[in-house]
Design an enzyme around this catalytic site. Structure first.
Site, PDB file in Angstrom:
ATOM      1  N   LYS A 178       1.102   4.206  -2.853  1.00 27.56           N
ATOM      2  CA  LYS A 178       0.754   5.594  -2.549  1.00 27.56           C
ATOM      3  C   LYS A 178       1.946   6.543  -2.761  1.00 27.56           C
ATOM      4  CE  LYS A 178      -3.554   4.876  -1.551  1.00 27.56           C
ATOM      5  NZ  LYS A 178      -4.585   5.369  -2.494  1.00 27.56           N
ATOM      6  N   TYR A 208       0.841  -1.208   0.000  1.00 31.17           N
ATOM      7  CA  TYR A 208       0.000   0.000   0.000  1.00 31.17           C
ATOM      8  C   TYR A 208       0.880   1.263   0.000  1.00 31.17           C
ATOM      9  CZ  TYR A 208      -3.774   3.146   1.599  1.00 31.17           C
ATOM     10  OH  TYR A 208      -4.684   4.171   1.728  1.00 31.17           O
TER      11      TYR A 208
HETATM   12  N1  LIG Z   1      -9.749   5.843   4.920  1.00 35.64           N
HETATM   13  C1  LIG Z   1      -8.520   6.295   5.166  1.00 35.64           C
HETATM   14  O1  LIG Z   1      -8.115   6.441   6.332  1.00 35.64           O
HETATM   15  C2  LIG Z   1      -7.609   6.641   4.037  1.00 35.64           C
HETATM   16  C3  LIG Z   1      -6.380   7.232   4.347  1.00 35.64           C
HETATM   17  C4  LIG Z   1      -5.513   7.575   3.331  1.00 35.64           C
HETATM   18  C5  LIG Z   1      -5.856   7.337   2.021  1.00 35.64           C
HETATM   19  N2  LIG Z   1      -7.053   6.749   1.723  1.00 35.64           N
HETATM   20  C6  LIG Z   1      -7.354   6.504   0.314  1.00 35.64           C
HETATM   21  O2  LIG Z   1      -8.562   7.132  -0.038  1.00 35.64           O
HETATM   22  C7  LIG Z   1      -9.212   6.385  -1.073  1.00 35.64           C
HETATM   23  C8  LIG Z   1     -10.624   6.026  -0.618  1.00 35.64           C
HETATM   24  O3  LIG Z   1     -10.533   5.290   0.584  1.00 35.64           O
HETATM   25  P1  LIG Z   1     -11.806   4.894   1.476  1.00 35.64           P
HETATM   26  O4  LIG Z   1     -11.368   4.868   2.867  1.00 35.64           O
HETATM   27  O5  LIG Z   1     -12.963   5.721   1.072  1.00 35.64           O
HETATM   28  O6  LIG Z   1     -12.009   3.383   1.000  1.00 35.64           O
HETATM   29  P2  LIG Z   1     -13.347   2.479   0.848  1.00 35.64           P
HETATM   30  O7  LIG Z   1     -14.418   2.977   1.749  1.00 35.64           O
HETATM   31  O8  LIG Z   1     -12.892   1.078   0.980  1.00 35.64           O
HETATM   32  O9  LIG Z   1     -13.784   2.766  -0.673  1.00 35.64           O
HETATM   33  C9  LIG Z   1     -12.940   2.369  -1.722  1.00 35.64           C
HETATM   34  C10 LIG Z   1     -13.631   2.638  -3.033  1.00 35.64           C
HETATM   35  O10 LIG Z   1     -12.771   2.198  -4.101  1.00 35.64           O
HETATM   36  C11 LIG Z   1     -13.534   1.409  -4.997  1.00 35.64           C
HETATM   37  N3  LIG Z   1     -12.700   0.445  -5.718  1.00 35.64           N
HETATM   38  C12 LIG Z   1     -11.917  -0.517  -5.200  1.00 35.64           C
HETATM   39  N4  LIG Z   1     -11.302  -1.191  -6.182  1.00 35.64           N
HETATM   40  C13 LIG Z   1     -11.702  -0.618  -7.354  1.00 35.64           C
HETATM   41  C14 LIG Z   1     -11.395  -0.847  -8.730  1.00 35.64           C
HETATM   42  N5  LIG Z   1     -10.546  -1.819  -9.100  1.00 35.64           N
HETATM   43  N6  LIG Z   1     -11.990  -0.076  -9.655  1.00 35.64           N
HETATM   44  C15 LIG Z   1     -12.851   0.910  -9.297  1.00 35.64           C
HETATM   45  N7  LIG Z   1     -13.166   1.183  -8.020  1.00 35.64           N
HETATM   46  C16 LIG Z   1     -12.601   0.417  -7.067  1.00 35.64           C
HETATM   47  C17 LIG Z   1     -14.581   0.738  -4.142  1.00 35.64           C
HETATM   48  O11 LIG Z   1     -15.658   0.362  -4.972  1.00 35.64           O
HETATM   49  P3  LIG Z   1     -16.443  -1.052  -4.796  1.00 35.64           P
HETATM   50  O12 LIG Z   1     -16.716  -1.230  -3.323  1.00 35.64           O
HETATM   51  O13 LIG Z   1     -17.663  -0.829  -5.633  1.00 35.64           O
HETATM   52  O14 LIG Z   1     -15.530  -2.105  -5.354  1.00 35.64           O
HETATM   53  C18 LIG Z   1     -14.933   1.885  -3.194  1.00 35.64           C
HETATM   54  O15 LIG Z   1     -15.896   2.726  -3.779  1.00 35.64           O
HETATM   55  C19 LIG Z   1      -8.330   5.157  -1.321  1.00 35.64           C
HETATM   56  O16 LIG Z   1      -7.456   5.413  -2.401  1.00 35.64           O
HETATM   57  C20 LIG Z   1      -7.534   5.045  -0.031  1.00 35.64           C
HETATM   58  O17 LIG Z   1      -6.310   4.375  -0.216  1.00 35.64           O
HETATM   59  C21 LIG Z   1      -7.936   6.392   2.699  1.00 35.64           C
END
Ligand SMILES: NC(=O)c1ccc[n+]([C@@H]2O[C@H](COP(=O)([O-])OP(=O)(O)OC[C@H]3O[C@@H](n4cnc5c(N)ncnc54)[C@H](OP(=O)(O)O)[C@@H]3O)[C@@H](O)[C@H]2O)c1
Length: 247
Positions: A160, A156
């Protein structure tokens, strides 16, 4: 005047979490919103319904961002449906955590493909449209983990960190066409991705964050709104942490 009036935005991975909130905030601010999902089909369809309330054009697409051909088809479909694409938020992401000694090749490849290759796929396809328009905005979702590393997340963190190098390069390549490329690096944000974590571990992290709380999806969406809007017209090639001071 709404900040994104008349603009068309694509947000990848908007069926839940941060992407969903970005789609809501952008539609609220007048943008036409194209968004993608993959496995959460019902949630994707529900979002399409929900966003209709803002009165702009909205459409969800089931599309795997990690697949080059699907990304190209997606941009073709969006241009056919919306006429153009002005803003892209490369947000789709997954985690498949494990210590290096136990990390499988599959878990490495999956995370790199979904988190990093997807950004190449979508950016390459959408930049052709933006270059013709001589304007455009990319916002790519990294993480504080890409900057500081995290035990159990080598795949991961690499994906990133890769987004940062990719985005800074693209900012230099496309700046002369009035295309801005920036990175958002969230810290610990409450979403389905993080709700699986041990509450005791989470409490420990929160104690170490200067603002003494986890972030909400809206905290990230509001920074994306700024970067997507003309308020950030002279900002490109930057990494903006949204982490309560964690870094
Ligand atoms: N939450 C945190 O603390 C955090 C911190 C730093 C960075 N981020 C980043 O922020 C972004 C969103 O995170 P989140 O926490 O909102 O995650 P999340 O709730 O798990 O949502 C992830 C989203 O990505 C979609 N997805 C996964 N694989 C995919 C693919 N191959 N093609 C298209 N869509 C895909 C999922 O869609 P489906 O469910 O429909 O597959 C879902 O809508 C990510 O890049 C994550 O790494 C999050």
């Amino acid at each position: 005047m709404k900040l994104l009036e008349g603009k068309t935005a694509l947000i990848t991975g908007a069926s839940k979490g941060i992407g969903r909130k970005i789609a809501e905030v952008f539609a609220q601010q007048g943008a036409n919103v194209a968004f993608t999902y993959l496995s959460s089909v019902e949630k994707g369809q529900a979002l399409e319904q929900e966003l209709q309330a803002f009165g702009t054009q909205v459409k969800g697409y089931r599309s795997d961002a990690s697949k080059f051909d699907q990304a190209e088809q997606l941009i073709t479909d969006i241009v056919a449906d919306f006429g153009t694409v002005d803003i892209v938020v490369n947000n789709a992401g997954i985690t498949k955590d494990g210590l290096l000694m136990r990390m499988t090749e599959e878990n490495w490849d999956d995370v790199i493909d979904v988190n990093l290759k997807s950004v190449f796929n979508i950016t390459k396809a959408a930049s052709k449209v933006m270059m013709k328009n001589r304007k455009g905005v990319f916002i790519n979702m990294s993480s504080v983990v890409g900057v500081q590393g995290n035990a159990g997340q080598a795949n991961y963190a690499a994906s990133k960190a890769g987004i940062v190098g990719f985005s800074k390069s693209v900012a230099k390549e496309l700046g002369s066409r009035n295309i801005r490329t920036n990175v958002v690096a969230p810290g610990f944000i409450r979403t389905e991705m993080t709700e699986v974590l041990d509450p005791k571990v989470v409490a420990g992290w929160e104690a170490g964050i200067p603002l003494k709380r986890a972030g909400e999806a809206e905290d990230v969406a509001n920074v994306c709104l700024f970067l997507a809007s003309d308020l950030a017209a002279y900002v490109t090639g930057q990494v903006i942490p949204v982490d309560g001071g964690m870094l």
